[in-house]
Design a protein around this motif. Structure first.
Motif, PDB file in Angstrom:
ATOM      1  N   UNK A 275       0.855  -1.191   0.000  1.00 59.14           N
ATOM      2  CA  UNK A 275       0.000   0.000   0.000  1.00 59.14           C
ATOM      3  C   UNK A 275       0.888   1.238   0.000  1.00 59.14           C
ATOM      4  N   UNK A 276       0.287   2.396  -0.248  1.00 58.86           N
ATOM      5  CA  UNK A 276       1.051   3.650  -0.238  1.00 58.86           C
ATOM      6  C   UNK A 276       1.577   3.923   1.174  1.00 58.86           C
ATOM      7  N   UNK A 277       2.775   4.509   1.276  1.00 52.49           N
ATOM      8  CA  UNK A 277       3.341   4.856   2.592  1.00 52.49           C
ATOM      9  C   UNK A 277       4.157   6.130   2.464  1.00 52.49           C
ATOM     10  N   UNK A 278       4.434   6.757   3.622  1.00 52.86           N
ATOM     11  CA  UNK A 278       5.094   8.072   3.593  1.00 52.86           C
ATOM     12  C   UNK A 278       6.616   7.987   3.696  1.00 52.86           C
ATOM     13  N   UNK A 279       7.160   6.783   3.934  1.00 50.39           N
ATOM     14  CA  UNK A 279       8.607   6.554   3.952  1.00 50.39           C
ATOM     15  C   UNK A 279       9.359   7.484   4.910  1.00 50.39           C
ATOM     16  N   UNK A 280       8.986   7.389   6.181  1.00 51.63           N
ATOM     17  CA  UNK A 280       9.660   8.166   7.235  1.00 51.63           C
ATOM     18  C   UNK A 280      10.953   7.457   7.654  1.00 51.63           C
ATOM     19  N   UNK A 281      11.912   8.194   8.269  1.00 48.90           N
ATOM     20  CA  UNK A 281      13.112   7.546   8.818  1.00 48.90           C
ATOM     21  C   UNK A 281      12.719   6.450   9.817  1.00 48.90           C
TER      22      UNK A 281
END
Length: 407
Positions: A275-281
């Motif tokens: 699914x879509x994700x925001x790719x945080x650290x």
């Protein structure tokens, strides 16, 4: 043999049958040797489990377990209680550099007759099997869980059972709990309260039964990484897996939500959906699941996400020093990695060098952890068949879902 992985795109929907867990298989193979009353299904087809089986069936006075660290530790305990038998346990050049002293000293404290053949504290070791009547021993709690499990696996065969005291903060608890759960499954009574584990001796024949080994979560980790690097909507179904798994690496389900991978369980299988994700650290303590550190580090690198991974002190004594190996190979690809003796810190990278040869250092997990990068760029995996240590059909399985691989 080197494999070139062309930049690939995988099928929108695919499924893979993964062999039994190496961790569970090796524990159950040893228990089956002690208690032949029960049968096993879905045993791992890995080199390590084959070596374990061959060693347990061997009548030779020299047993060579090559690179199989788990087998070295478990068999050290096993042969120490084989009364009247003398065995020299040896392995590869790297195995002779991997410490065994902590386990040997614990077994000697219980009365075992074990001596070093070459270098003090390291294999090869000579073991004269005997009856062990002492039942109390202490170990530092932050050592490899395999030392602890080795003692627990033979404990019910000791005349007075075992009382094991773990000193300090315990690491790799899931692997200790796995061992205790498998003992419970065959009918061995145990308790784990505070830092003390007690195992009761078995005095009668156990009931015969068939045990099915759950598939390997460490092997599943590479598909979590592939799902994370795939297009939104991609689905990969893996069998045979339990939602309430004993394996520490089942932490993947929660960890990979960070990368937009959602896991659904149904009918002894799990489906990974991207699914879509925001790719945080990402910051993670992997002390309970260190074997998936390489997979996670490569996933973060491929997605351009910085990460801080801690709790990795056991990685320095694996098939290679995995922290140094990760730093070397990721930096060849264009990343920036800092390591300590127990942590890895990856700086975000926005491009990946193409067709870089990835060294594998006799380490199956190096080969498999870097393979998903082929969804982003073409790469070369050196000594690619090293994967047979834990997952012999890995490359065939990748081709079945769309990877393009040439020798």
């Amino acid at each position: 043999m080197h494999f070139t992985l062309q930049k690939s795109k995988i099928a929108k929907q695919s499924s893979i049958q993964i062999t039994g867990s190496k961790s569970e298989s090796n524990r159950l193979l040893l228990l089956q040797a002690l208690y032949p009353e029960f049968k096993l299904e879905n045993v791992s087809n890995s080199d390590d489990s084959n070596l374990m089986t061959n060693a347990l069936n061997s009548l030779s006075d020299i047993v060579d377990i090559h690179h199989a660290g788990t087998a070295m530790r478990f068999l050290t305990a096993y042969f120490s209680i084989q009364e009247g038998r003398t065995v020299t346990l040896t392995g590869s050049k790297r195995m002779k550099e991997r410490p065994i002293e902590i386990l040997v000293e614990a077994l000697q404290e219980l009365g075992a007759d074990i001596s070093y053949v070459q270098n003090e504290g390291f294999p090869p070791i000579k073991i004269k099997g005997k009856k062990l009547t002492k039942n109390k021993v202490s170990l530092k709690a932050n050592v490899s869980s395999q030392y602890i499990s080795a003692l627990l696996l033979i404990a019910s065969k000791l005349e007075n059972g075992l009382e094991l005291t773990l000193e300090g903060e315990i690491t790799s608890i899931p692997y200790i709990n796995m061992t205790l759960s498998l003992l419970d499954e065959i009918g061995v009574e145990s308790s784990f309260t505070d830092n003390i584990i007690k195992i009761k001796p078995i005095t009668k024949k156990l009931n015969s039964k068939t045990l099915t080994v759950e598939s390997d979560w460490s092997s599943a980790s590479y598909y979590f990484s592939i799902a994370a690097l795939s297009d939104v909507g991609t689905e990969i179904t893996l069998t045979s897996y339990k939602e309430n798994s004993l394996q520490g690496d089942s932490a993947l389900v929660d960890i990979y939500k960070h990368f937009g991978v959602v896991t659904d369980f149904k009918d002894n299988a799990m489906t990974l959906k991207k699914e879509a994700s925001s790719l945080e650290p990402l910051t993670l303590d992997l002390k309970n699941a260190p074997d998936i550190a390489q997979t996670i580090a490569v996933t973060c690198f491929a997605l351009g996400i910085p990460c801080d991974l801690i709790g990795l002190h056991t990685l320095k004594i694996k098939e290679t020093d995995r922290l140094v190996a990760l730093k070397t190979e990721i930096e060849k690809l264009g990343g920036k990695v800092d390591i300590t003796d127990k942590s890895l810190h990856l700086t975000a990278s926005h491009s990946i060098n193409e067709l870089i040869p990835i060294a594998t250092y006799n380490d199956h997990r190096m080969a498999m952890a870097f393979a998903p990068l082929a969804l982003k760029t073409s790469i070369v995996i050196e000594d690619a068949m090293v994967v047979s240590k834990s997952y012999p059909t890995f490359w065939n399985d990748l081709e079945s879902i769309g990877f393009i691989i040439t020798e």
